[in-house]
Motif scaffolding. Structure first.
Motif, PDB file in Angstrom:
ATOM      1  N   GLU A 298       0.609  -1.230  -0.668  1.00 17.95           N
ATOM      2  CA  GLU A 298      -0.096  -0.246   0.151  1.00 17.95           C
ATOM      3  C   GLU A 298       0.703   1.469   0.156  1.00 17.95           C
ATOM      4  O   GLU A 298       2.169   1.241   0.082  1.00 17.95           O
ATOM      5  CB  GLU A 298      -1.043  -0.115   1.386  1.00 17.95           C
ATOM      6  N   TYR A 299       0.356   2.235  -0.281  1.00 15.75           N
ATOM      7  CA  TYR A 299       0.517   2.961  -0.022  1.00 15.75           C
ATOM      8  C   TYR A 299      -0.247   4.549  -0.228  1.00 15.75           C
ATOM      9  O   TYR A 299      -1.254   4.415  -0.675  1.00 15.75           O
ATOM     10  CB  TYR A 299       1.815   4.315  -1.807  1.00 15.75           C
ATOM     11  N   VAL A 300       0.127   6.055   0.543  1.00 18.27           N
ATOM     12  CA  VAL A 300      -0.414   7.453   0.717  1.00 18.27           C
ATOM     13  C   VAL A 300       0.580   8.907   0.036  1.00 18.27           C
ATOM     14  O   VAL A 300       1.336   8.259   0.933  1.00 18.27           O
ATOM     15  CB  VAL A 300      -0.464   7.631   1.779  1.00 18.27           C
ATOM     16  N   ILE A 301      -0.057   9.161  -0.945  1.00 18.67           N
ATOM     17  CA  ILE A 301       1.093  10.441  -1.516  1.00 18.67           C
ATOM     18  C   ILE A 301       0.256  11.355  -1.676  1.00 18.67           C
ATOM     19  O   ILE A 301      -1.119  10.997  -1.622  1.00 18.67           O
ATOM     20  CB  ILE A 301       1.861   9.765  -3.473  1.00 18.67           C
ATOM     21  N   ILE A 302       0.588  12.685  -1.560  1.00 17.70           N
ATOM     22  CA  ILE A 302       0.352  13.301  -2.714  1.00 17.70           C
ATOM     23  C   ILE A 302       0.487  13.686  -3.645  1.00 17.70           C
ATOM     24  O   ILE A 302       1.759  13.980  -3.724  1.00 17.70           O
ATOM     25  CB  ILE A 302       0.224  14.764  -0.810  1.00 17.70           C
TER      26      ILE A 302
ATOM     27  N   TYR B 175      -7.633   5.211  -4.725  1.00 18.99           N
ATOM     28  CA  TYR B 175      -8.424   6.388  -4.675  1.00 18.99           C
ATOM     29  C   TYR B 175      -7.733   7.772  -4.647  1.00 18.99           C
ATOM     30  O   TYR B 175      -6.757   7.732  -4.026  1.00 18.99           O
ATOM     31  CB  TYR B 175      -8.745   5.441  -3.460  1.00 18.99           C
ATOM     32  N   PHE B 176      -8.807   8.788  -4.810  1.00 17.14           N
ATOM     33  CA  PHE B 176      -7.666   9.707  -4.512  1.00 17.14           C
ATOM     34  C   PHE B 176      -8.885  10.622  -4.006  1.00 17.14           C
ATOM     35  O   PHE B 176     -10.517  10.759  -4.270  1.00 17.14           O
ATOM     36  CB  PHE B 176      -7.230   9.904  -5.479  1.00 17.14           C
ATOM     37  N   ILE B 177      -8.768  12.082  -3.041  1.00 14.83           N
ATOM     38  CA  ILE B 177      -8.863  13.081  -3.058  1.00 14.83           C
ATOM     39  C   ILE B 177      -8.670  14.462  -3.353  1.00 14.83           C
ATOM     40  O   ILE B 177      -8.310  14.694  -3.108  1.00 14.83           O
ATOM     41  CB  ILE B 177      -9.668  12.530  -0.989  1.00 14.83           C
TER      42      ILE B 177
ATOM     43  N   ALA C 186     -15.543  13.225  -3.262  1.00 16.63           N
ATOM     44  CA  ALA C 186     -14.919  12.601  -1.817  1.00 16.63           C
ATOM     45  C   ALA C 186     -14.190  11.505  -2.210  1.00 16.63           C
ATOM     46  O   ALA C 186     -13.168  12.126  -1.604  1.00 16.63           O
ATOM     47  CB  ALA C 186     -16.228  12.858  -0.598  1.00 16.63           C
ATOM     48  N   SER C 187     -13.952  10.714  -2.612  1.00 16.33           N
ATOM     49  CA  SER C 187     -13.518   9.361  -2.898  1.00 16.33           C
ATOM     50  C   SER C 187     -13.356   9.174  -4.381  1.00 16.33           C
ATOM     51  O   SER C 187     -14.945   8.408  -4.764  1.00 16.33           O
ATOM     52  CB  SER C 187     -13.535   8.503  -1.892  1.00 16.33           C
ATOM     53  N   HIS C 188     -12.982   8.482  -5.357  1.00 14.67           N
ATOM     54  CA  HIS C 188     -12.899   7.881  -6.352  1.00 14.67           C
ATOM     55  C   HIS C 188     -12.070   6.637  -7.066  1.00 14.67           C
ATOM     56  O   HIS C 188     -10.993   7.496  -6.407  1.00 14.67           O
ATOM     57  CB  HIS C 188     -13.311   8.937  -7.257  1.00 14.67           C
TER      58      HIS C 188
ATOM     59  N   HIS D   4      -3.619  10.264  -2.571  1.00 16.89           N
ATOM     60  CA  HIS D   4      -3.792   9.429  -3.449  1.00 16.89           C
ATOM     61  C   HIS D   4      -3.633   8.649  -2.088  1.00 16.89           C
ATOM     62  O   HIS D   4      -2.335   7.792  -1.237  1.00 16.89           O
ATOM     63  CB  HIS D   4      -2.751   8.953  -4.521  1.00 16.89           C
ATOM     64  N   ALA D   5      -4.314   6.813  -2.398  1.00 17.33           N
ATOM     65  CA  ALA D   5      -3.481   6.182  -1.449  1.00 17.33           C
ATOM     66  C   ALA D   5      -4.554   4.402  -1.997  1.00 17.33           C
ATOM     67  O   ALA D   5      -5.349   4.735  -2.576  1.00 17.33           O
ATOM     68  CB  ALA D   5      -4.916   5.852  -0.372  1.00 17.33           C
ATOM     69  N   ALA D   6      -2.968   3.410  -2.201  1.00 19.15           N
ATOM     70  CA  ALA D   6      -3.433   2.639  -2.894  1.00 19.15           C
ATOM     71  C   ALA D   6      -3.247   1.373  -1.875  1.00 19.15           C
ATOM     72  O   ALA D   6      -2.572   1.353  -1.356  1.00 19.15           O
ATOM     73  CB  ALA D   6      -2.620   2.487  -3.736  1.00 19.15           C
TER      74      ALA D   6
END
Length: 91
Positions: A13-17, A36-38, A63-65, A86-88
């Protein structure tokens, strides 16, 4: 082309801007994770294979797509400035 800051990353997994002050375009690619991103600021246009019209995603309204679900590639265009998280993660 855009700018990216990694907030968290692991094998699954990851979380980025991610963002750009001038716009960019490309595609999501095909991968085993759901992305998924906001959108924090700006707007993004997208379409998937077989779509005849674009989808418009705006800040705070969507809000989330799901940007890409595994093997489905999504074409994207950011006409001007856009910033998002972004979160995957794998299924």
């Amino acid at each position: 082309m855009g700018q990216m800051a990694v907030l968290h990353a692991s094998i699954t997994e990851y979380v980025i801007i991610f963002g750009t002050p001038i716009g960019t375009e490309g595609y999501s690619g095909r991968f085993a994770a759901d992305d998924y991103f906001i959108i924090l600021e700006g707007e993004q246009w997208a379409y998937a294979e077989g779509d005849l019209e674009r989808q418009v995603y705006k800040a705070r309204l969507d809000a989330s797509h799901a940007a890409g679900r595994g093997r489905e590639a999504i074409a994207c265009r950011i006409a001007a400035s856009r910033w998002s998280t972004h979160a995957a993660g794998s299924r």
